[in-house]
Design a protein around this motif. Structure first.
Motif, PDB file in Angstrom:
ATOM      1  N   ILE A  33      17.833 -29.428  -1.660  1.00 13.65           N
ATOM      2  CA  ILE A  33      18.616 -30.285  -0.759  1.00 13.65           C
ATOM      3  C   ILE A  33      17.804 -31.347  -0.025  1.00 13.65           C
ATOM      4  O   ILE A  33      18.360 -32.317   0.434  1.00 13.65           O
ATOM      5  N   LEU A  34      16.477 -31.166   0.029  1.00 13.04           N
ATOM      6  CA  LEU A  34      15.660 -32.213   0.663  1.00 13.04           C
ATOM      7  C   LEU A  34      14.865 -33.004  -0.367  1.00 13.04           C
ATOM      8  O   LEU A  34      14.263 -34.026  -0.032  1.00 13.04           O
ATOM      9  N   GLY A  35      14.808 -32.495  -1.599  1.00  8.63           N
ATOM     10  CA  GLY A  35      13.974 -33.142  -2.615  1.00  8.63           C
ATOM     11  C   GLY A  35      12.519 -33.119  -2.190  1.00  8.63           C
ATOM     12  O   GLY A  35      11.730 -34.007  -2.511  1.00  8.63           O
ATOM     13  N   TRP A  36      12.134 -32.082  -1.448  1.00  7.17           N
ATOM     14  CA  TRP A  36      10.794 -32.018  -0.849  1.00  7.17           C
ATOM     15  C   TRP A  36      10.048 -30.776  -1.324  1.00  7.17           C
ATOM     16  O   TRP A  36      10.653 -29.716  -1.508  1.00  7.17           O
ATOM     17  N   GLU A  37       8.752 -30.924  -1.567  1.00  8.26           N
ATOM     18  CA  GLU A  37       7.911 -29.735  -1.703  1.00  8.26           C
ATOM     19  C   GLU A  37       6.500 -30.066  -1.232  1.00  8.26           C
ATOM     20  O   GLU A  37       6.103 -31.237  -1.209  1.00  8.26           O
ATOM     21  N   ALA A  38       5.765 -29.021  -0.838  1.00  5.59           N
ATOM     22  CA  ALA A  38       4.420 -29.229  -0.297  1.00  5.59           C
ATOM     23  C   ALA A  38       3.493 -29.745  -1.379  1.00  5.59           C
ATOM     24  O   ALA A  38       3.579 -29.340  -2.541  1.00  5.59           O
ATOM     25  N   LYS A  39       2.596 -30.662  -0.990  1.00  2.02           N
ATOM     26  CA  LYS A  39       1.688 -31.290  -1.963  1.00  2.02           C
ATOM     27  C   LYS A  39       0.238 -30.838  -1.769  1.00  2.02           C
ATOM     28  O   LYS A  39      -0.566 -30.879  -2.671  1.00  2.02           O
ATOM     29  N   PHE A  40      -0.114 -30.472  -0.530  1.00  4.18           N
ATOM     30  CA  PHE A  40      -1.522 -30.187  -0.223  1.00  4.18           C
ATOM     31  C   PHE A  40      -1.870 -28.732  -0.527  1.00  4.18           C
ATOM     32  O   PHE A  40      -1.067 -27.835  -0.282  1.00  4.18           O
ATOM     33  N   ASN A  41      -3.100 -28.527  -1.056  1.00  5.23           N
ATOM     34  CA  ASN A  41      -3.516 -27.153  -1.352  1.00  5.23           C
ATOM     35  C   ASN A  41      -4.361 -26.590  -0.210  1.00  5.23           C
ATOM     36  O   ASN A  41      -4.652 -27.279   0.773  1.00  5.23           O
ATOM     37  N   ILE A  42      -4.771 -25.347  -0.373  1.00  9.28           N
ATOM     38  CA  ILE A  42      -5.457 -24.661   0.731  1.00  9.28           C
ATOM     39  C   ILE A  42      -6.793 -25.340   1.065  1.00  9.28           C
ATOM     40  O   ILE A  42      -7.193 -25.376   2.232  1.00  9.28           O
ATOM     41  N   CYS A  43      -7.460 -25.912   0.054  1.00  7.15           N
ATOM     42  CA  CYS A  43      -8.735 -26.587   0.319  1.00  7.15           C
ATOM     43  C   CYS A  43      -8.502 -27.860   1.158  1.00  7.15           C
ATOM     44  O   CYS A  43      -9.273 -28.149   2.080  1.00  7.15           O
ATOM     45  N   ASP A  44      -7.426 -28.598   0.851  1.00 17.67           N
ATOM     46  CA  ASP A  44      -7.088 -29.780   1.674  1.00 17.67           C
ATOM     47  C   ASP A  44      -6.880 -29.343   3.126  1.00 17.67           C
ATOM     48  O   ASP A  44      -7.323 -30.004   4.067  1.00 17.67           O
ATOM     49  N   MET A  45      -6.163 -28.232   3.284  1.00 15.80           N
ATOM     50  CA  MET A  45      -5.849 -27.758   4.644  1.00 15.80           C
ATOM     51  C   MET A  45      -7.131 -27.410   5.385  1.00 15.80           C
ATOM     52  O   MET A  45      -7.316 -27.767   6.549  1.00 15.80           O
ATOM     53  N   CYS A  46      -8.046 -26.709   4.687  1.00 16.16           N
ATOM     54  CA  CYS A  46      -9.312 -26.300   5.323  1.00 16.16           C
ATOM     55  C   CYS A  46     -10.154 -27.526   5.665  1.00 16.16           C
ATOM     56  O   CYS A  46     -10.678 -27.644   6.775  1.00 16.16           O
ATOM     57  N   LYS A  47     -10.281 -28.449   4.712  1.00 17.01           N
ATOM     58  CA  LYS A  47     -11.125 -29.632   4.928  1.00 17.01           C
ATOM     59  C   LYS A  47     -10.614 -30.465   6.097  1.00 17.01           C
ATOM     60  O   LYS A  47     -11.392 -30.939   6.924  1.00 17.01           O
ATOM     61  N   ASP A  48      -9.284 -30.665   6.134  1.00 19.75           N
ATOM     62  CA  ASP A  48      -8.727 -31.520   7.190  1.00 19.75           C
ATOM     63  C   ASP A  48      -8.836 -30.855   8.563  1.00 19.75           C
ATOM     64  O   ASP A  48      -9.140 -31.526   9.565  1.00 19.75           O
ATOM     65  N   ALA A  49      -8.618 -29.537   8.597  1.00 19.54           N
ATOM     66  CA  ALA A  49      -8.760 -28.817   9.885  1.00 19.54           C
ATOM     67  C   ALA A  49     -10.214 -28.882  10.354  1.00 19.54           C
ATOM     68  O   ALA A  49     -10.497 -29.067  11.546  1.00 19.54           O
ATOM     69  N   TRP A  50     -11.129 -28.773   9.418  1.00 11.69           N
ATOM     70  CA  TRP A  50     -12.563 -28.777   9.749  1.00 11.69           C
ATOM     71  C   TRP A  50     -12.991 -30.162  10.227  1.00 11.69           C
ATOM     72  O   TRP A  50     -13.735 -30.307  11.196  1.00 11.69           O
ATOM     73  N   ARG A  51     -12.506 -31.222   9.562  1.00 12.77           N
ATOM     74  CA  ARG A  51     -12.841 -32.587   9.996  1.00 12.77           C
ATOM     75  C   ARG A  51     -12.370 -32.810  11.442  1.00 12.77           C
ATOM     76  O   ARG A  51     -13.088 -33.334  12.283  1.00 12.77           O
ATOM     77  N   TRP A  52     -11.119 -32.409  11.720  1.00 11.57           N
ATOM     78  CA  TRP A  52     -10.560 -32.553  13.071  1.00 11.57           C
ATOM     79  C   TRP A  52     -11.436 -31.803  14.084  1.00 11.57           C
ATOM     80  O   TRP A  52     -11.796 -32.345  15.124  1.00 11.57           O
ATOM     81  N   GLN A  53     -11.808 -30.583  13.758  1.00 14.86           N
ATOM     82  CA  GLN A  53     -12.608 -29.766  14.681  1.00 14.86           C
ATOM     83  C   GLN A  53     -13.981 -30.399  14.909  1.00 14.86           C
ATOM     84  O   GLN A  53     -14.466 -30.467  16.037  1.00 14.86           O
ATOM     85  N   GLN A  54     -14.593 -30.900  13.832  1.00 15.30           N
ATOM     86  CA  GLN A  54     -15.928 -31.511  13.979  1.00 15.30           C
ATOM     87  C   GLN A  54     -15.881 -32.797  14.795  1.00 15.30           C
ATOM     88  O   GLN A  54     -16.764 -33.058  15.601  1.00 15.30           O
ATOM     89  N   MET A  55     -14.828 -33.600  14.544  1.00 11.97           N
ATOM     90  CA  MET A  55     -14.740 -34.877  15.260  1.00 11.97           C
ATOM     91  C   MET A  55     -14.308 -34.695  16.716  1.00 11.97           C
ATOM     92  O   MET A  55     -14.518 -35.578  17.545  1.00 11.97           O
ATOM     93  N   ASN A  56     -13.667 -33.544  17.005  1.00 12.85           N
ATOM     94  CA  ASN A  56     -13.105 -33.319  18.344  1.00 12.85           C
ATOM     95  C   ASN A  56     -13.422 -31.914  18.836  1.00 12.85           C
ATOM     96  O   ASN A  56     -12.525 -31.096  19.019  1.00 12.85           O
ATOM     97  N   PRO A  57     -14.717 -31.633  19.051  1.00 17.77           N
ATOM     98  CA  PRO A  57     -15.049 -30.262  19.482  1.00 17.77           C
ATOM     99  C   PRO A  57     -14.329 -29.862  20.769  1.00 17.77           C
ATOM    100  O   PRO A  57     -14.059 -28.698  20.984  1.00 17.77           O
TER     101      PRO A  57
END
Ligand code: NAD
Ligand code: WQD
Length: 346
Positions: free
Chosen positions: A310-334
């Motif tokens: 009904i939304l024509g939507w599905e998740a695109k990012f994998n677990i590694c993308d999630m880890c990398k992006d969370a880590w970048r945010w944490q490193q840039m904003n301790p």
């Protein structure tokens, strides 16, 4: 231009969605009482979007603020993120949670009704399923939330369903998010817990950056592949895109199917998450297995077929993308959003 009212737009999921709305040229206004966020988020969204928008510092429990917003702006659709979200805290202070989440939502729905606004996308949660016998949850699975927080979400879903039963012209999506993690790939916005994080991912990234000594893994005797709890982790960017899909489809929303799961359709154990994070960030995560946390369940993940349909939507990012992006945010904003120097919008 379509005017979207976003409640809770300075929060974790709200900020990522607000940015997507601005990039997609929606006209938005947001209200947030900053009880779990900061004004710096608004600055950073403007910086990333290279666009301005109206921010109102206010509380949805305050009817007069809502009234003013609906008078001032010609609202077409509401995306309702504002709410308190800690399951453990909700069991300790239930009245605060029912007041903020349920009374706040009732005020909002009332003001919408008074002003002829009948389209809403509501932030519900997979927590409404409680501990289901079948771990892969369909929208019509049994609903049996364990925490006061989860009960407050189910109550709001039911209120919206009743409104729709009485007024079929209302267009409603209750989006049941599974476990959002990750951050915007720029590292400029992300999740910024105020106190010691009581959920897995922000705690893990704080261990990685050296703010906390080790991760405590709550139990390894669950009936799962390695004994640790399994969840359906979804990138916050995917969730944000899910809201755009909901807006695009809201005029077509049928009488049934107003509740929609937003997950990836697969689950990872705590140990699998630690290993994925180590691999994708290059950081070692010291951890210790301790006893189970009260109220925890073994495993939960989404049946995602309805969202696709009904939304024509599905998740695109994998677990590694999630880890990398969370880590970048944490490193840039301790220190999270405490750094107000770098991102100042005009
Ligand atoms: P968040 O705390 O980061 O964002 C919520 C925002 O709402 C905050 O900025 C807070 O200041 C604001 N707010 C709270 N009460 C308010 C009120 N009375 N008036 C105005 N503003 C108010 O949380 P989030 O993770 O972005 O979650 C957004 C929504 O999604 C919440 O409703 C939450 O329950 C739901 N949800 C979150 C998760 C999750 O794990 N993060 C999972 C499922 C559902
Ligand atoms: C995930 C797994 C833990 C922390 C919470 C909220 C819920 C919803 C999503 C809003 C579990 C384990 C955790 C730690 C650990 N939010 N864990 N050590 O329990 O699915 O739900 O977030 O709707 O309301 O309660 O997520 O991240 O807390 O836990 O071992 O320090 O990680 O036992 O197996 P959960 P979580």
């Amino acid at each position: 231009m379509t005017k979207i009212l976003v409640t809770g737009g300075a929060g974790y999921i709200g900020s990522h969605t607000l940015l997507k709305l601005l990039m997609a040229d929606y006209d938005v206004v947001t209200i947030d009482n900053l009880s779990n966020s900061s004004y710096e988020v608004i600055n950073r969204i403007k910086f990333l979007a290279k666009r301005n928008f109206d921010f109102i510092e206010g509380d949805i429990c305050d009817k007069s603020v809502l009234k003013k917003i609906f008078i001032k702006y010609k609202i077409d659709t509401v995306i309702h993120f504002a709410g308190l979200k800690s399951s453990s805290e909700s069991n300790e202070i239930p009245l605060k949670y029912y007041k903020n989440n349920v009374v706040g939502s009732l005020n909002l729905f009332n003001e919408m009704a008074k002003n002829g606004v009948n389209k809403i996308v509501f932030s519900s949660s997979a927590t409404v399923y409680g501990e289901p016998e079948i771990r892969k949850c369909k929208e019509n699975s049994v609903l049996s939330p364990i925490s006061v927080y989860g009960k407050s979400k189910l109550l709001i879903e039911n209120i919206l369903q009743d409104i729709k039963n009485a007024h079929p012209e209302w267009r409603i999506f209750n989006l049941r998010y599974f476990n959002p993690i990750g951050a915007h790939p720029s590292g400029v916005i992300g999740e910024d817990p105020r106190n010691i994080p009581n959920i897995l991912f922000p705690f893990l990234t704080q261990v990685a950056i050296g703010k906390r000594e080790q991760l405590l893994v709550f139990g390894d005797t669950y009936d799962t592949s390695d004994g640790t709890g399994k969840r359906d982790y979804i990138h916050v960017e995917d969730l944000a895109f899910g809201h755009i899909a909901a807006l695009t489809n809201i005029d077509k929303a049928q009488d049934t199917n107003i509740n929609v799961n937003l997950g990836t359709g697969r689950s990872y154990s705590v140990i699998e998450i630690i290993r994925a994070f180590e691999q994708c960030s290059g950081k070692k995560i010291p951890f210790e297995i301790v006893g189970k946390r009260s109220g925890d369940i073994s495993e939960l993940y989404a049946d995602i077929s309805l969202a696709k349909k009904i939304l024509g939507w599905e998740a695109k990012f994998n677990i590694c993308d999630m880890c990398k992006d969370a880590w970048r945010w944490q490193q840039m904003n301790p220190e999270g959003f405490k750094n107000v120097v770098k991102y100042i919008s005009e």
